[in-house]
Design a protein around this motif. Structure first.
Motif, PDB file in Angstrom:
ATOM      1  N   ASP A   1      15.187 -12.931  -6.245  1.00  0.00           N
ATOM      2  CA  ASP A   1      14.140 -13.948  -6.308  1.00  0.00           C
ATOM      3  C   ASP A   1      13.950 -14.593  -4.942  1.00  0.00           C
ATOM      4  OD1 ASP A   1      12.237 -15.649  -7.243  1.00  0.00           O
ATOM      5  OD2 ASP A   1      13.646 -17.085  -8.119  1.00  0.00           O
ATOM      6  N   ARG A   2      13.339 -13.826  -4.036  1.00  0.00           N
ATOM      7  CA  ARG A   2      13.097 -14.319  -2.680  1.00  0.00           C
ATOM      8  C   ARG A   2      11.791 -13.763  -2.162  1.00  0.00           C
ATOM      9  NH1 ARG A   2      18.584 -14.187   0.759  1.00  0.00           N
ATOM     10  NH2 ARG A   2      17.144 -14.786   2.405  1.00  0.00           N
ATOM     11  N   LYS A   3      11.284 -14.402  -1.131  1.00  0.00           N
ATOM     12  CA  LYS A   3      10.044 -13.931  -0.506  1.00  0.00           C
ATOM     13  C   LYS A   3      10.313 -13.532   0.938  1.00  0.00           C
ATOM     14  CE  LYS A   3       6.777 -14.987  -3.685  1.00  0.00           C
ATOM     15  NZ  LYS A   3       5.974 -13.992  -4.358  1.00  0.00           N
ATOM     16  N   PHE A   4       9.653 -12.443   1.352  1.00  0.00           N
ATOM     17  CA  PHE A   4       9.812 -11.950   2.712  1.00  0.00           C
ATOM     18  C   PHE A   4       8.449 -11.720   3.358  1.00  0.00           C
ATOM     19  CE2 PHE A   4      13.518 -10.555   0.285  1.00  0.00           C
ATOM     20  CZ  PHE A   4      14.559 -11.009   1.099  1.00  0.00           C
TER      21      PHE A   4
ATOM     22  N   ASP B   1      12.795   4.899 -10.757  1.00  0.00           N
ATOM     23  CA  ASP B   1      11.511   4.340 -11.187  1.00  0.00           C
ATOM     24  C   ASP B   1      10.772   3.720  -9.992  1.00  0.00           C
ATOM     25  OD1 ASP B   1       9.390   3.069 -12.390  1.00  0.00           O
ATOM     26  OD2 ASP B   1      10.564   2.245 -14.049  1.00  0.00           O
ATOM     27  N   ILE B   2       9.957   4.521  -9.339  1.00  0.00           N
ATOM     28  CA  ILE B   2       9.263   4.068  -8.126  1.00  0.00           C
ATOM     29  C   ILE B   2       8.179   3.022  -8.434  1.00  0.00           C
ATOM     30  CG2 ILE B   2       7.906   4.795  -6.114  1.00  0.00           C
ATOM     31  CD1 ILE B   2      10.869   5.649  -6.011  1.00  0.00           C
ATOM     32  N   PRO B   3       7.361   3.199  -9.490  1.00  0.00           N
ATOM     33  CA  PRO B   3       6.374   2.152  -9.794  1.00  0.00           C
ATOM     34  C   PRO B   3       7.026   0.778 -10.012  1.00  0.00           C
ATOM     35  CG  PRO B   3       5.829   4.159 -10.983  1.00  0.00           C
ATOM     36  CD  PRO B   3       7.180   4.393 -10.349  1.00  0.00           C
ATOM     37  N   ALA B   4       8.155   0.751 -10.700  1.00  0.00           N
ATOM     38  CA  ALA B   4       8.852  -0.524 -10.933  1.00  0.00           C
ATOM     39  C   ALA B   4       9.353  -1.113  -9.617  1.00  0.00           C
ATOM     40  CB  ALA B   4      10.029  -0.326 -11.895  1.00  0.00           C
ATOM     41  N   LEU B   5       9.832  -0.252  -8.734  1.00  0.00           N
ATOM     42  CA  LEU B   5      10.315  -0.703  -7.426  1.00  0.00           C
ATOM     43  C   LEU B   5       9.176  -1.311  -6.609  1.00  0.00           C
ATOM     44  CD1 LEU B   5      12.726  -0.754  -5.386  1.00  0.00           C
ATOM     45  CD2 LEU B   5      11.815   1.397  -4.484  1.00  0.00           C
ATOM     46  N   PHE B   6       8.023  -0.635  -6.600  1.00  0.00           N
ATOM     47  CA  PHE B   6       6.879  -1.143  -5.837  1.00  0.00           C
ATOM     48  C   PHE B   6       6.415  -2.491  -6.384  1.00  0.00           C
ATOM     49  CE2 PHE B   6       5.099   3.028  -3.812  1.00  0.00           C
ATOM     50  CZ  PHE B   6       6.240   3.095  -3.042  1.00  0.00           C
ATOM     51  N   SER B   7       6.490  -2.636  -7.698  1.00  0.00           N
ATOM     52  CA  SER B   7       6.145  -3.902  -8.340  1.00  0.00           C
ATOM     53  C   SER B   7       7.066  -5.018  -7.842  1.00  0.00           C
ATOM     54  CB  SER B   7       6.332  -3.756  -9.841  1.00  0.00           C
ATOM     55  OG  SER B   7       5.160  -4.041 -10.496  1.00  0.00           O
ATOM     56  N   LYS B   8       8.361  -4.705  -7.791  1.00  0.00           N
ATOM     57  CA  LYS B   8       9.341  -5.690  -7.303  1.00  0.00           C
ATOM     58  C   LYS B   8       9.059  -6.034  -5.845  1.00  0.00           C
ATOM     59  CE  LYS B   8      13.053  -4.516 -10.459  1.00  0.00           C
ATOM     60  NZ  LYS B   8      14.374  -3.970 -10.705  1.00  0.00           N
ATOM     61  N   PHE B   9       8.798  -5.012  -5.040  1.00  0.00           N
ATOM     62  CA  PHE B   9       8.487  -5.246  -3.628  1.00  0.00           C
ATOM     63  C   PHE B   9       7.288  -6.184  -3.496  1.00  0.00           C
ATOM     64  CE2 PHE B   9      10.376  -1.057  -1.726  1.00  0.00           C
ATOM     65  CZ  PHE B   9      11.649  -1.578  -1.886  1.00  0.00           C
TER      66      PHE B   9
ATOM     67  N   ASN C   1       6.129  -8.386  -5.529  1.00  0.00           N
ATOM     68  CA  ASN C   1       6.460  -9.757  -5.925  1.00  0.00           C
ATOM     69  C   ASN C   1       7.357 -10.465  -4.916  1.00  0.00           C
ATOM     70  OD1 ASN C   1       4.972  -9.593  -8.283  1.00  0.00           O
ATOM     71  ND2 ASN C   1       6.680  -8.736  -9.450  1.00  0.00           N
ATOM     72  N   MET C   2       8.049  -9.693  -4.084  1.00  0.00           N
ATOM     73  CA  MET C   2       8.979 -10.282  -3.115  1.00  0.00           C
ATOM     74  C   MET C   2       8.324 -10.536  -1.759  1.00  0.00           C
ATOM     75  SD  MET C   2      12.203  -7.915  -4.146  1.00  0.00           S
ATOM     76  CE  MET C   2      13.266  -8.395  -2.825  1.00  0.00           C
ATOM     77  N   LEU C   3       7.038 -10.234  -1.655  1.00  0.00           N
ATOM     78  CA  LEU C   3       6.348 -10.414  -0.376  1.00  0.00           C
ATOM     79  C   LEU C   3       5.458 -11.650  -0.385  1.00  0.00           C
ATOM     80  CD1 LEU C   3       5.209  -6.762   0.417  1.00  0.00           C
ATOM     81  CD2 LEU C   3       6.891  -8.093   1.712  1.00  0.00           C
ATOM     82  N   ASP C   4       5.410 -12.334   0.759  1.00  0.00           N
ATOM     83  CA  ASP C   4       4.413 -13.373   0.948  1.00  0.00           C
ATOM     84  C   ASP C   4       3.041 -12.707   1.031  1.00  0.00           C
ATOM     85  OD1 ASP C   4       6.043 -15.690   1.060  1.00  0.00           O
ATOM     86  OD2 ASP C   4       6.708 -15.131   3.066  1.00  0.00           O
ATOM     87  N   ASP C   5       1.984 -13.480   0.845  1.00  0.00           N
ATOM     88  CA  ASP C   5       0.631 -12.947   1.009  1.00  0.00           C
ATOM     89  C   ASP C   5       0.496 -12.303   2.386  1.00  0.00           C
ATOM     90  OD1 ASP C   5      -0.023 -13.776  -1.475  1.00  0.00           O
ATOM     91  OD2 ASP C   5      -1.052 -15.607  -0.849  1.00  0.00           O
TER      92      ASP C   5
ATOM     93  N   ALA D   1       1.682   2.723  -5.094  1.00  0.00           N
ATOM     94  CA  ALA D   1       1.566   1.500  -4.289  1.00  0.00           C
ATOM     95  C   ALA D   1       0.289   0.740  -4.647  1.00  0.00           C
ATOM     96  CB  ALA D   1       1.584   1.849  -2.802  1.00  0.00           C
ATOM     97  N   GLN D   2      -0.802   1.491  -4.795  1.00  0.00           N
ATOM     98  CA  GLN D   2      -2.077   0.842  -5.124  1.00  0.00           C
ATOM     99  C   GLN D   2      -2.038   0.233  -6.520  1.00  0.00           C
ATOM    100  OE1 GLN D   2      -4.269   4.327  -4.185  1.00  0.00           O
ATOM    101  NE2 GLN D   2      -4.741   3.686  -2.091  1.00  0.00           N
ATOM    102  N   GLU D   3      -1.379   0.918  -7.446  1.00  0.00           N
ATOM    103  CA  GLU D   3      -1.252   0.385  -8.811  1.00  0.00           C
ATOM    104  C   GLU D   3      -0.459  -0.910  -8.817  1.00  0.00           C
ATOM    105  OE1 GLU D   3       0.319   3.722 -10.963  1.00  0.00           O
ATOM    106  OE2 GLU D   3      -1.591   4.802 -10.782  1.00  0.00           O
ATOM    107  N   ALA D   4       0.479  -1.043  -7.875  1.00  0.00           N
ATOM    108  CA  ALA D   4       1.287  -2.263  -7.783  1.00  0.00           C
ATOM    109  C   ALA D   4       0.517  -3.386  -7.101  1.00  0.00           C
ATOM    110  CB  ALA D   4       2.580  -1.979  -7.024  1.00  0.00           C
ATOM    111  N   GLY D   5      -0.654  -3.046  -6.516  1.00  0.00           N
ATOM    112  CA  GLY D   5      -1.482  -4.067  -5.889  1.00  0.00           C
ATOM    113  C   GLY D   5      -1.612  -3.959  -4.379  1.00  0.00           C
ATOM    114  N   PHE D   6      -0.891  -3.015  -3.789  1.00  0.00           N
ATOM    115  CA  PHE D   6      -0.934  -2.886  -2.330  1.00  0.00           C
ATOM    116  C   PHE D   6      -2.273  -2.314  -1.857  1.00  0.00           C
ATOM    117  CE2 PHE D   6       3.708  -2.972  -2.926  1.00  0.00           C
ATOM    118  CZ  PHE D   6       4.056  -3.885  -1.940  1.00  0.00           C
ATOM    119  N   ARG D   7      -2.637  -2.682  -0.624  1.00  0.00           N
ATOM    120  CA  ARG D   7      -3.856  -2.140  -0.029  1.00  0.00           C
ATOM    121  C   ARG D   7      -3.529  -1.580   1.354  1.00  0.00           C
ATOM    122  NH1 ARG D   7      -5.598  -6.367   3.370  1.00  0.00           N
ATOM    123  NH2 ARG D   7      -4.328  -8.221   3.047  1.00  0.00           N
TER     124      ARG D   7
END
Length: 202
Positions: free
Chosen positions: A102-105, A119-127, A129-133, A170-176
């Protein structure tokens, strides 16, 4: 409580002696530095940091690196030499395949680690959530291979990756702005293997 097997316990001591491994990490770090605008106020996570090879080469460009790994022996090696790193460091023993942090980077870097996670999709989801905008991921791993890269495939879930599939995850997790570049070629007696760097922005 089940005892965790540390697959890297007997490898951590000699890990850095392999100059190919050092050169691989250096090449990946240079590509990250060229592709991402790093700065000295950034706190980034090195996922699967191991003994800190990638961190060592990225350190001059950031404020702090948080080394996350599930191998205590590797992290011990990391700690033993973090005095040589030109940034602040912190070590977190955590298995992100089963746990969350539970941290932001400002960014997440990783080298040759994600093929060890099922589980790569789950990992990308976690990544994500752990990133600042506007935070970034910069992940290096193997292009699809035939399973002969590792002499022992214990704990290996993916024989490299199809870049297109990884981009979709990555895109499914929200990355661009997902991009790939060739980071390195690793020669083994029986074959050549290519390593990509994938970058994306939150």
């Amino acid at each position: 409580m089940e005892t965790k097997v540390d697959h890297f316990a007997n490898k951590s001591k000699s890990w850095d002696m392999n100059s190919k491994r050092v050169q691989n990490a250096k090449g990946i770090a240079e590509l990250i530095v060229n592709n991402i605008k790093l700065n000295k106020s950034m706190e980034i996570m090195d996922f699967g940091a191991g003994t800190g090879l990638l961190s060592y080469f990225v350190a001059p460009y950031v404020e702090k690196i948080v080394a996350v790994d599930n191998s205590p022996s590797m992290l011990l090696e990391f700690q033993n030499k973090c005095g040589q790193f030109s940034c602040n460091t912190e070590v977190v023993e955590k298995d992100l395949s089963t746990d969350t942090l539970d941290r932001k980077f400002d960014g997440i870097v990783s080298s040759m680690t994600i093929h060890h996670l099922e589980d790569i999709p789950a990992l990308f989801s976690k990544f994500y959530n752990m990133l600042d905008d506007h935070g970034f991921i910069a992940l290096a791993d193997l292009d699809s291979e035939d399973g002969t890269f590792h002499s022992d495939n214990t704990g290996v879930f993916h024989y490299g990756f199809d870049r297109q599939k990884l981009a979709e995850y990555a895109q499914e997790a929200g990355f661009r702005e997902v991009t790939f570049s060739l980071a390195n070629e690793i020669s083994k007696p029986h074959a050549e293997f290519t390593v990509f760097l994938m970058t994306a922005i939150k």
